[in-house]
Design a protein around this motif. Sequence first.
Motif, PDB file in Angstrom:
ATOM      1  N   UNK A 113       5.455   2.544 -19.479  1.00 30.29           N
ATOM      2  CA  UNK A 113       4.186   1.844 -19.246  1.00 30.29           C
ATOM      3  C   UNK A 113       3.845   1.718 -17.763  1.00 30.29           C
ATOM      4  N   UNK A 114       4.707   2.193 -16.894  1.00 26.67           N
ATOM      5  CA  UNK A 114       4.545   1.989 -15.454  1.00 26.67           C
ATOM      6  C   UNK A 114       3.212   2.512 -14.925  1.00 26.67           C
ATOM      7  N   UNK A 115       2.788   3.683 -15.361  1.00 23.29           N
ATOM      8  CA  UNK A 115       1.535   4.244 -14.834  1.00 23.29           C
ATOM      9  C   UNK A 115       0.342   3.356 -15.175  1.00 23.29           C
ATOM     10  N   UNK A 116       0.369   2.708 -16.325  1.00 22.64           N
ATOM     11  CA  UNK A 116      -0.711   1.785 -16.700  1.00 22.64           C
ATOM     12  C   UNK A 116      -0.721   0.604 -15.737  1.00 22.64           C
ATOM     13  N   UNK A 117       0.453   0.054 -15.452  1.00 22.69           N
ATOM     14  CA  UNK A 117       0.542  -1.102 -14.557  1.00 22.69           C
ATOM     15  C   UNK A 117       0.130  -0.762 -13.127  1.00 22.69           C
ATOM     16  N   UNK A 118       0.461   0.438 -12.675  1.00 21.03           N
ATOM     17  CA  UNK A 118       0.129   0.811 -11.301  1.00 21.03           C
ATOM     18  C   UNK A 118      -1.378   0.981 -11.106  1.00 21.03           C
ATOM     19  N   UNK A 119      -2.093   1.291 -12.167  1.00 20.03           N
ATOM     20  CA  UNK A 119      -3.556   1.425 -12.102  1.00 20.03           C
ATOM     21  C   UNK A 119      -4.266   0.118 -12.456  1.00 20.03           C
ATOM     22  N   UNK A 120      -3.531  -0.845 -12.940  1.00 20.41           N
ATOM     23  CA  UNK A 120      -4.107  -2.088 -13.469  1.00 20.41           C
ATOM     24  C   UNK A 120      -4.567  -3.037 -12.368  1.00 20.41           C
ATOM     25  N   UNK A 124      -0.757  -6.497  -5.902  1.00 21.81           N
ATOM     26  CA  UNK A 124       0.064  -5.437  -5.310  1.00 21.81           C
ATOM     27  C   UNK A 124       1.550  -5.778  -5.387  1.00 21.81           C
ATOM     28  N   UNK A 125       1.889  -7.050  -5.173  1.00 19.29           N
ATOM     29  CA  UNK A 125       3.293  -7.467  -5.207  1.00 19.29           C
ATOM     30  C   UNK A 125       3.914  -7.201  -6.587  1.00 19.29           C
ATOM     31  N   UNK A 126       3.138  -7.364  -7.636  1.00 24.17           N
ATOM     32  CA  UNK A 126       3.649  -7.084  -8.987  1.00 24.17           C
ATOM     33  C   UNK A 126       3.818  -5.581  -9.206  1.00 24.17           C
ATOM     34  N   UNK A 127       2.941  -4.811  -8.611  1.00 27.57           N
ATOM     35  CA  UNK A 127       3.076  -3.352  -8.718  1.00 27.57           C
ATOM     36  C   UNK A 127       4.360  -2.895  -8.022  1.00 27.57           C
ATOM     37  N   UNK A 128       4.627  -3.453  -6.851  1.00 29.44           N
ATOM     38  CA  UNK A 128       5.852  -3.115  -6.116  1.00 29.44           C
ATOM     39  C   UNK A 128       7.077  -3.514  -6.949  1.00 29.44           C
ATOM     40  N   UNK A 129       7.054  -4.709  -7.512  1.00 33.52           N
ATOM     41  CA  UNK A 129       8.160  -5.167  -8.340  1.00 33.52           C
ATOM     42  C   UNK A 129       8.319  -4.270  -9.568  1.00 33.52           C
ATOM     43  N   UNK A 130       7.216  -3.831 -10.138  1.00 33.45           N
ATOM     44  CA  UNK A 130       7.266  -2.914 -11.285  1.00 33.45           C
ATOM     45  C   UNK A 130       7.977  -1.619 -10.929  1.00 33.45           C
TER      46      UNK A 130
END
Length: 152
Positions: A113-120, A124-130
Motif C-alpha cells: 500500500x506504500x505507493x498509495x500513501x506516498x501520493x496521499x 510529509x512526516x508520515x510519508x517518511x515514516x511509511x
Amino acid sequence: GKINEDMDYKFKVLRDCKKWVVSNRVKYFYWQDGNSTSSGKLKTRDFQLYEAADELYKLCQQESYGKIAYLGEVKKARTPFSLLSRIAMWGVADSNINEKDITKKLTKEHRKKLSILLKAPIPFSRKVLSIMFAINFPMTKWLLSVTRKVNA
C-alpha cells in the motif's frame, strides 16, 4: 464495545447534510486522555480498524463527488501503517499477539500500500515514516524509542 465505530457514522452524517457552513471559528474540541483507544500498546481489538476502514471504503466507493472514493482507498491503505505505528510507539499488550509475526505480516501489507500513501494527502512526516517502516521496521522502531528518550 467496538472501537473505531464512529468512522463510518461521521461519514454518513456529513454525507446526508443538506447544508454545510465553512468557518475558521473553533467549534469542536477533541480531548484524549492517556487511556484513549487510539494510544497505548497494540491489543487484539485494535484490529477492528480493518472492519471500520473496509466499511468506510465501501461507503466512499458509492460516492461520485470529488475525491471521496480515492480518500476511502487512502484510509484503507493507512490501516497497516496505523497498526505498525502503534507497535513502534508503544509495543504489544496482548500475550496472544506474536509481535514478530504480526509485524512481519503488517509490514508486508504496508509495502503493498506504500505507493498509495506516498501520493496521499497526509503529512510529509508520515510519508517518511511509511518509507522507513517499509525499509526496516525494527530499525525504525528502535530509532523512535531513542528519539523519545532523548526528548524526554
